[in-house]
Design a protein around this motif. Structure first.
Motif, short mmCIF file in Angstrom:
data_model
loop_
_atom_site.label_atom_id
_atom_site.label_comp_id
_atom_site.label_asym_id
_atom_site.label_seq_id
_atom_site.Cartn_x
_atom_site.Cartn_y
_atom_site.Cartn_z
N THR A 1 0.82 -1.22 0.00
CA THR A 1 0.00 0.00 0.00
C THR A 1 0.85 1.27 0.00
OG1 THR A 1 -0.13 0.03 2.43
CG2 THR A 1 -1.88 -1.15 1.24
N ASP A 2 0.24 2.32 -0.49
CA ASP A 2 0.82 3.65 -0.40
C ASP A 2 0.78 4.10 1.07
OD1 ASP A 2 1.87 6.08 -1.30
OD2 ASP A 2 -0.13 6.97 -1.50
N THR A 3 1.61 5.06 1.40
CA THR A 3 1.62 5.60 2.77
C THR A 3 1.61 7.12 2.72
OG1 THR A 3 4.04 5.59 2.89
CG2 THR A 3 2.88 3.62 3.69
N TRP A 4 1.15 7.70 3.80
CA TRP A 4 1.18 9.15 4.00
C TRP A 4 1.96 9.41 5.27
CZ3 TRP A 4 -0.50 12.68 7.66
CH2 TRP A 4 -0.61 14.01 7.25
N ASN A 5 3.11 10.08 5.14
CA ASN A 5 4.00 10.29 6.28
C ASN A 5 4.33 8.98 6.99
OD1 ASN A 5 4.09 13.00 5.73
ND2 ASN A 5 2.76 13.62 7.42
N GLY A 6 4.53 7.93 6.19
CA GLY A 6 4.92 6.65 6.75
C GLY A 6 3.78 5.81 7.31
N GLN A 7 2.55 6.26 7.17
CA GLN A 7 1.40 5.54 7.71
C GLN A 7 0.47 5.09 6.58
OE1 GLN A 7 1.06 9.00 10.71
NE2 GLN A 7 -0.29 7.41 11.56
N ARG A 8 -0.06 3.88 6.72
CA ARG A 8 -1.00 3.36 5.74
C ARG A 8 -2.31 4.14 5.80
NH1 ARG A 8 -3.29 -0.99 6.48
NH2 ARG A 8 -2.86 -1.23 8.70
N TYR A 9 -2.96 4.23 4.65
CA TYR A 9 -4.29 4.85 4.61
C TYR A 9 -5.15 4.08 3.62
CZ TYR A 9 -2.93 7.04 0.16
OH TYR A 9 -2.54 7.25 -1.14
N ASP A 10 -6.45 4.23 3.77
CA ASP A 10 -7.35 3.74 2.74
C ASP A 10 -8.51 4.69 2.58
OD1 ASP A 10 -9.11 3.00 4.84
OD2 ASP A 10 -8.34 0.97 4.88
N LEU A 11 -9.30 4.46 1.56
CA LEU A 11 -10.42 5.34 1.22
C LEU A 11 -11.72 4.73 1.70
CD1 LEU A 11 -9.45 6.17 -2.49
CD2 LEU A 11 -8.67 7.30 -0.39
N ARG A 12 -12.61 5.57 2.19
CA ARG A 12 -13.98 5.19 2.51
C ARG A 12 -14.89 5.93 1.54
NH1 ARG A 12 -11.33 2.46 5.63
NH2 ARG A 12 -11.83 1.94 7.80
N VAL A 13 -15.44 5.19 0.59
CA VAL A 13 -16.25 5.81 -0.47
C VAL A 13 -17.72 5.54 -0.21
CG1 VAL A 13 -16.64 5.97 -2.95
CG2 VAL A 13 -14.35 5.43 -2.09
N LEU A 14 -18.52 6.59 -0.21
CA LEU A 14 -19.97 6.46 -0.08
C LEU A 14 -20.58 6.62 -1.47
CD1 LEU A 14 -22.43 6.22 1.83
CD2 LEU A 14 -22.44 8.72 1.94
N ALA A 15 -21.49 5.73 -1.83
CA ALA A 15 -22.07 5.73 -3.18
C ALA A 15 -23.58 5.58 -3.11
CB ALA A 15 -21.46 4.60 -4.01
N HIS A 16 -24.26 6.18 -4.10
CA HIS A 16 -25.72 6.06 -4.22
C HIS A 16 -26.10 5.86 -5.68
CE1 HIS A 16 -25.47 8.10 -0.29
NE2 HIS A 16 -26.58 7.46 -0.04
N TRP A 17 -27.24 5.21 -5.86
CA TRP A 17 -27.87 5.12 -7.18
C TRP A 17 -28.47 6.48 -7.48
CZ3 TRP A 17 -28.12 2.16 -11.35
CH2 TRP A 17 -29.20 2.30 -12.23
N ARG A 18 -28.09 7.07 -8.60
CA ARG A 18 -28.54 8.42 -8.92
C ARG A 18 -28.66 8.57 -10.43
NH1 ARG A 18 -25.83 14.06 -8.78
NH2 ARG A 18 -27.56 15.40 -8.07
N ARG A 19 -29.87 8.85 -10.87
CA ARG A 19 -30.11 9.14 -12.28
C ARG A 19 -29.59 8.05 -13.20
NH1 ARG A 19 -28.62 15.63 -11.93
NH2 ARG A 19 -30.27 16.14 -10.42
N GLY A 20 -29.87 6.82 -12.81
CA GLY A 20 -29.59 5.70 -13.69
C GLY A 20 -28.23 5.06 -13.56
N ARG A 21 -27.43 5.49 -12.57
CA ARG A 21 -26.12 4.85 -12.40
C ARG A 21 -25.66 5.05 -10.96
NH1 ARG A 21 -21.47 8.09 -13.19
NH2 ARG A 21 -20.48 6.33 -14.21
#
Length: 388
Positions: free
Chosen positions: A257-277
């Motif tokens: 994994t990539d690190t930021w200032n030597g620390q691991r990070y990950d993404l928390r993505v929130l998603a919704h169905w909107r206008r057909g996708r």
């Protein structure tokens, strides 16, 4: 907007001197000479008012809701009212053949009242356990919604193995998937470690990092076992046998994994169905404490502003990953209106799926939560044919 009322003695939803028979959920407003004391401003369009939104919760959530201990749930309900709808909070037992009984928040007073409504336009599932979703009462309620053509948003929790199988069915997602499979014995884990040297073992139905541990082969061929509560060296994998044989564990190959200032990070993505996708509503970043196993805040992780890593993220690739994942999840689990994804970032900024979650917790970022409520209410209105 028009104003409608609720007659608590008769259970009727009424409109004053109606010029047409407005539809309300699966029923219609009753004409009345005057409105009762309990009134609600609602959106009106093409002979419909609302939307009428059912919020399906666990039995144990109701007492906490009524005394103000379900703040996030109350925020969702208030947002529905602010958008011109009405939300009724109910349990599976409250769903009858043609009506729903539960609790409605009165905007003017901020108090909850017992109420009944017609079957709603759409139902938002926030039942909090898999056991309850397997219960006959929940299944009966879900069948009634299906029979009425009523969308049940997020019908069930996801199991990690099912998510992996669903996403693996789409070749476009293969570059984002880490090898994953059930493990039932120490020999299964040994085979994984012979191949990958570092693997995560997770409860298939676990959440919030519970039931998670990481195994790493050391130079002397012993194995370091790390879990949120600590770490120890295993001389033999047989020490894990009783746990694995209890069932319900998967192994997932660890990613660099990539690190930021030597620390691991990950993404928390929130998603919704909107206008057909499926679209991204917001992206949060969670930073692991040094030497920590997970980035979860309740296990020592911290919140990092997305702006700190934004230039490292290929957002077009991330958006496609979310869009395709949402489609595959809905094929597997039934309509998924909302989900969140834990996404790892590799050293060359490649994107990896760690987990997908059917019932996202509230995000700590206020801007993401604000957009979440907007997206939910767009979704509710679309199912009631009341979207602008």
């Amino acid at each position: 907007m028009i104003t409608i009322g609720y007659q608590s003695d008769t259970g009727a939803w009424v409109g004053e001197r109606l010029s047409e028979p407005y539809r309300f959920g699966s029923g219609r407003l009753v004409p009345a000479a005057s409105l009762p004391d309990l009134t609600f401003p609602v959106r009106e369009r093409a002979g419909r008012v609302g939307p009428l939104v059912g919020v399906l919760v666990s039995e144990s959530s109701i007492p906490a809701l009524l005394v103000g201990k379900k703040r996030w749930l109350e925020t969702v309900v208030r947002s529905v009212h602010d958008a011109g709808g009405i939300a009724i909070v109910t349990t599976a037992a409250g769903v009858k053949e043609n009506t729903v009984s539960g609790f409605v928040l009165v905007p003017a007073s901020g108090r909850w009242i017992k109420a009944s409504t017609p079957l709603p336009d759409v139902v938002y599932n926030r039942v909090k356990s898999r056991a309850e979703e397997s219960d006959k009462r929940f299944q009966t309620a879900a069948a009634r919604f299906d029979a009425g053509g009523i969308a049940l948003i997020n019908r069930s929790f996801f199991r990690k193995s099912d998510v992996y199988d669903a996403l693996r069915a789409d070749g476009r997602l293969w570059p984002h998937l880490l090898p994953t499979a059930p493990v039932r014995t120490a020999d299964d884990v040994r085979a994984w470690l012979n191949r990958y040297s570092c693997v995560y073992v997770k409860k298939d139905d676990g959440a919030k990092g519970n039931g998670l541990f990481r195994l790493t082969v050391l130079p002397d061929r012993s194995v370091l076992c790390e879990h949120p509560g600590g770490r120890k060296r295993l001389r033999s994998l047989e020490a894990l046998a009783p746990l694995l044989e209890s069932g319900g564990y998967i192994a997932q190959a660890a990613a660099r994994t990539d690190t930021w200032n030597g620390q691991r990070y990950d993404l928390r993505v929130l998603a919704h169905w909107r206008r057909g996708r499926y679209t991204m509503t917001g992206v949060g970043v969670r930073l692991a404490a040094r030497r920590a196993l997970t980035t979860h805040v309740f296990h020592g992780g911290t919140i990092l502003p997305y702006a700190e890593v934004e230039k490292r993220i290929d957002e077009a690739s991330l958006a496609q990953l979310i869009a395709l994942s949402g489609e595959r999840l809905s094929e597997r689990f039934g309509f998924v209106g909302e989900f969140s994804a834990d996404i790892g970032v590799g050293p060359n900024y490649e994107l990896y799926v760690y987990e997908m979650n059917a019932k996202p917790m509230s995000f700590d970022e206020p801007d993401i939560e604000k957009r979440r409520l907007e997206r939910l209410n767009e979704l509710f209105a679309s199912f009631a044919q009341l979207a602008p």
